[in-house]
Design an enzyme around this catalytic site. Structure first.
Site, mmCIF file in Angstrom:
data_model
loop_
_atom_site.group_PDB
_atom_site.id
_atom_site.type_symbol
_atom_site.label_atom_id
_atom_site.label_comp_id
_atom_site.label_asym_id
_atom_site.label_seq_id
_atom_site.Cartn_x
_atom_site.Cartn_y
_atom_site.Cartn_z
ATOM 1 N N GLY A 183 12.139 4.221 7.152
ATOM 2 C CA GLY A 183 11.660 5.570 7.447
ATOM 3 C C GLY A 183 11.644 5.823 8.947
ATOM 4 O O GLY A 183 11.304 4.943 9.743
ATOM 5 N N LEU A 184 11.986 7.059 9.302
ATOM 6 C CA LEU A 184 12.044 7.417 10.723
ATOM 7 C C LEU A 184 10.668 7.626 11.344
ATOM 8 O O LEU A 184 10.574 7.891 12.540
ATOM 9 C CB LEU A 184 12.906 8.670 10.920
ATOM 10 C CG LEU A 184 14.402 8.375 11.025
ATOM 11 C CD1 LEU A 184 15.206 9.660 10.948
ATOM 12 C CD2 LEU A 184 14.728 7.612 12.307
ATOM 13 N N TYR A 211 0.860 -1.186 0.000
ATOM 14 C CA TYR A 211 0.000 0.000 0.000
ATOM 15 C C TYR A 211 0.898 1.238 0.000
ATOM 16 O O TYR A 211 0.851 2.088 0.878
ATOM 17 C CB TYR A 211 -0.978 -0.005 1.184
ATOM 18 C CG TYR A 211 -2.300 0.599 0.750
ATOM 19 C CD1 TYR A 211 -3.138 -0.095 -0.123
ATOM 20 C CD2 TYR A 211 -2.684 1.863 1.158
ATOM 21 C CE1 TYR A 211 -4.325 0.466 -0.571
ATOM 22 C CE2 TYR A 211 -3.871 2.432 0.711
ATOM 23 C CZ TYR A 211 -4.690 1.717 -0.150
ATOM 24 O OH TYR A 211 -5.860 2.277 -0.595
ATOM 25 N N LEU A 212 1.724 1.273 -1.030
ATOM 26 C CA LEU A 212 2.838 2.220 -1.094
ATOM 27 C C LEU A 212 2.379 3.672 -1.170
ATOM 28 O O LEU A 212 1.343 3.980 -1.766
ATOM 29 C CB LEU A 212 3.704 1.897 -2.316
ATOM 30 C CG LEU A 212 4.235 0.456 -2.376
ATOM 31 C CD1 LEU A 212 5.018 0.232 -3.673
ATOM 32 C CD2 LEU A 212 5.108 0.130 -1.173
ATOM 33 N N HIS A 213 3.152 4.539 -0.552
ATOM 34 C CA HIS A 213 2.890 5.982 -0.613
ATOM 35 C C HIS A 213 4.235 6.700 -0.787
ATOM 36 O O HIS A 213 5.288 6.040 -0.890
ATOM 37 C CB HIS A 213 2.157 6.452 0.647
ATOM 38 C CG HIS A 213 2.802 6.026 1.932
ATOM 39 N ND1 HIS A 213 3.980 6.560 2.365
ATOM 40 C CD2 HIS A 213 2.449 5.093 2.852
ATOM 41 C CE1 HIS A 213 4.316 5.999 3.505
ATOM 42 N NE2 HIS A 213 3.417 5.092 3.827
ATOM 43 N N SER A 247 0.310 4.289 5.446
ATOM 44 C CA SER A 247 -0.695 3.460 4.759
ATOM 45 C C SER A 247 -1.997 3.494 5.543
ATOM 46 O O SER A 247 -3.084 3.340 4.986
ATOM 47 C CB SER A 247 -0.212 2.022 4.653
ATOM 48 O OG SER A 247 1.046 1.994 4.025
ATOM 49 N N ARG A 248 -1.913 3.676 6.852
ATOM 50 C CA ARG A 248 -3.125 3.649 7.696
ATOM 51 C C ARG A 248 -3.924 4.951 7.626
ATOM 52 O O ARG A 248 -5.034 5.003 8.165
ATOM 53 C CB ARG A 248 -2.749 3.345 9.147
ATOM 54 C CG ARG A 248 -2.300 1.900 9.357
ATOM 55 C CD ARG A 248 -2.162 1.564 10.824
ATOM 56 N NE ARG A 248 -1.992 0.145 11.053
ATOM 57 C CZ ARG A 248 -0.820 -0.461 11.248
ATOM 58 N NH1 ARG A 248 0.288 0.239 11.245
ATOM 59 N NH2 ARG A 248 -0.750 -1.753 11.457
ATOM 60 N N ILE A 303 8.221 11.534 5.617
ATOM 61 C CA ILE A 303 7.600 12.306 4.533
ATOM 62 C C ILE A 303 6.194 12.699 5.000
ATOM 63 O O ILE A 303 5.443 11.856 5.514
ATOM 64 C CB ILE A 303 7.532 11.475 3.229
ATOM 65 C CG1 ILE A 303 8.933 10.983 2.825
ATOM 66 C CG2 ILE A 303 6.897 12.282 2.099
ATOM 67 C CD1 ILE A 303 9.950 12.064 2.502
ATOM 68 N N HIS A 315 7.375 5.524 1.078
ATOM 69 C CA HIS A 315 8.104 4.381 0.500
ATOM 70 C C HIS A 315 8.905 4.817 -0.726
ATOM 71 O O HIS A 315 10.023 4.364 -0.950
ATOM 72 C CB HIS A 315 7.132 3.283 0.070
ATOM 73 C CG HIS A 315 6.308 2.719 1.182
ATOM 74 N ND1 HIS A 315 4.959 2.926 1.290
ATOM 75 C CD2 HIS A 315 6.652 1.951 2.237
ATOM 76 C CE1 HIS A 315 4.495 2.305 2.360
ATOM 77 N NE2 HIS A 315 5.506 1.710 2.960
#
Ligand code: PAF
Length: 276
Positions: free
Chosen positions: A142-143, A28-30, A181-182, A171, A33
């Site tokens: 990702g942090l 469920y890439l954004h 994704s949530r 991001i 990612h």
């Protein structure tokens, strides 16, 4: 882009004598990612991404079944972003016997680990399996999941895993809401309200800059987050980073981390504060 789903196919698709940048995901890439892929592209010959919704990092009452999935969309985004190999395994491939799992010794009893018992054992178990399969030169995280990053770094150090962990910045939407994704679970009104999480964190970081005490900063941050309607604080914490231990006079980096429960989405966010 090669799409592979078995261990044998993956081994054939992986290059030899080239650097591999690895981006593990649950799909469920954004844009978050995509920025990991961009970093991986810049620093390596080949980019490998995995998409696997890992059951062992979800608790019994969590959202494993309704975790958003859309492989067709993900495949297109990965291809456009320049991923070379997309690993999309089944649960049977990743957990053939499920005889052995990794256990976190320190750092899983705070923040998300306190509210999600066993979550980080599941994360380190799957990350360990993926590292063994992909054998990346560098892996990108990702942090937004700062506790996850710290625990993966600890695991790599403790187990002498030959991979470089690359921390990548959070991001955000223009409003400040961290991409996740949530976020699809949020209503329109909640999406607007949720942007107040980052404003509250930013004010807390500024308060630390001006020399305010950690307890007072935490009190003010909690007060601001409590004002977000139709939500409930899961935790508000300031810990030493990346040890995840208590803040002390020796601390040079602090993680200000929060988790907020909305009706259908539990959001996490954080900022890292570095001593002047
Ligand atoms: O951050 C995630 O998406 C997951 O925790 C990870 C690292 C892919 C392991 O399942």
């Amino acid at each position: 882009m090669k799409i592979v789903s078995t261990v044998e196919e993956l081994r054939i698709a992986l290059p030899t004598n080239q650097t591999i940048g690895f981006v593990p995901t649950m799909g469920y890439l954004h844009e978050g990612h995509m920025s990991l892929v961009e970093n991986a592209r810049r620093e390596n010959d080949v980019v490998v991404m995995s998409i696997f919704v890992n059951p062992t990092q979800f608790g019994p009452n969590e959202d494993l079944d309704r975790y958003p999935r859309d492989f067709e969309r993900d495949e297109k985004l990965a291809r456009d972003a320049g991923v070379d190999v997309l690993f999309y395994p089944t649960t049977e491939t990743m957990y053939p016997l499920d005889m052995a799992r990794v256990t976190v010794h320190h750092g899983a009893d705070v923040l998300c680990g306190a509210s999600r018992p066993g979550h980080f054992d599941g994360v380190l178990t799957i990350v360990s399996k993926l590292f063994n399969l992909v054998q990346p030169t560098r892996a990108y995280f990702g942090l937004k999941d700062a506790q996850q990053v710290a625990l993966i770094e600890g695991y790599v150090r403790d187990y002498f895993v030959p991979v470089e962990i690359r921390r990548c910045p959070i991001i955000r939407e223009e409003t400040g809401l961290a991409k996740s994704s949530r976020n699809v679970y949020l209503s329109d009104v909640e999406t607007v309200e949720a942007s107040r999480i980052f404003s509250a964190l930013t004010m807390a970081r500024e308060a630390l800059d001006t020399g305010q005490q950690v307890d007072e900063v935490k009190r003010q941050l909690t007060e601001r987050l409590n004002e977000i309607p139709n939500s409930q604080i899961d935790y508000v914490e300031l810990v030493d980073y990346p040890t995840l231990g208590a803040v002390s006079s020796d601390s040079t980096e602090l993680l200000l981390a929060v988790a907020i429960q909305f009706e259908r989405a539990r959001l996490i966010d954080n900022v890292i504060w570095k001593k002047g």
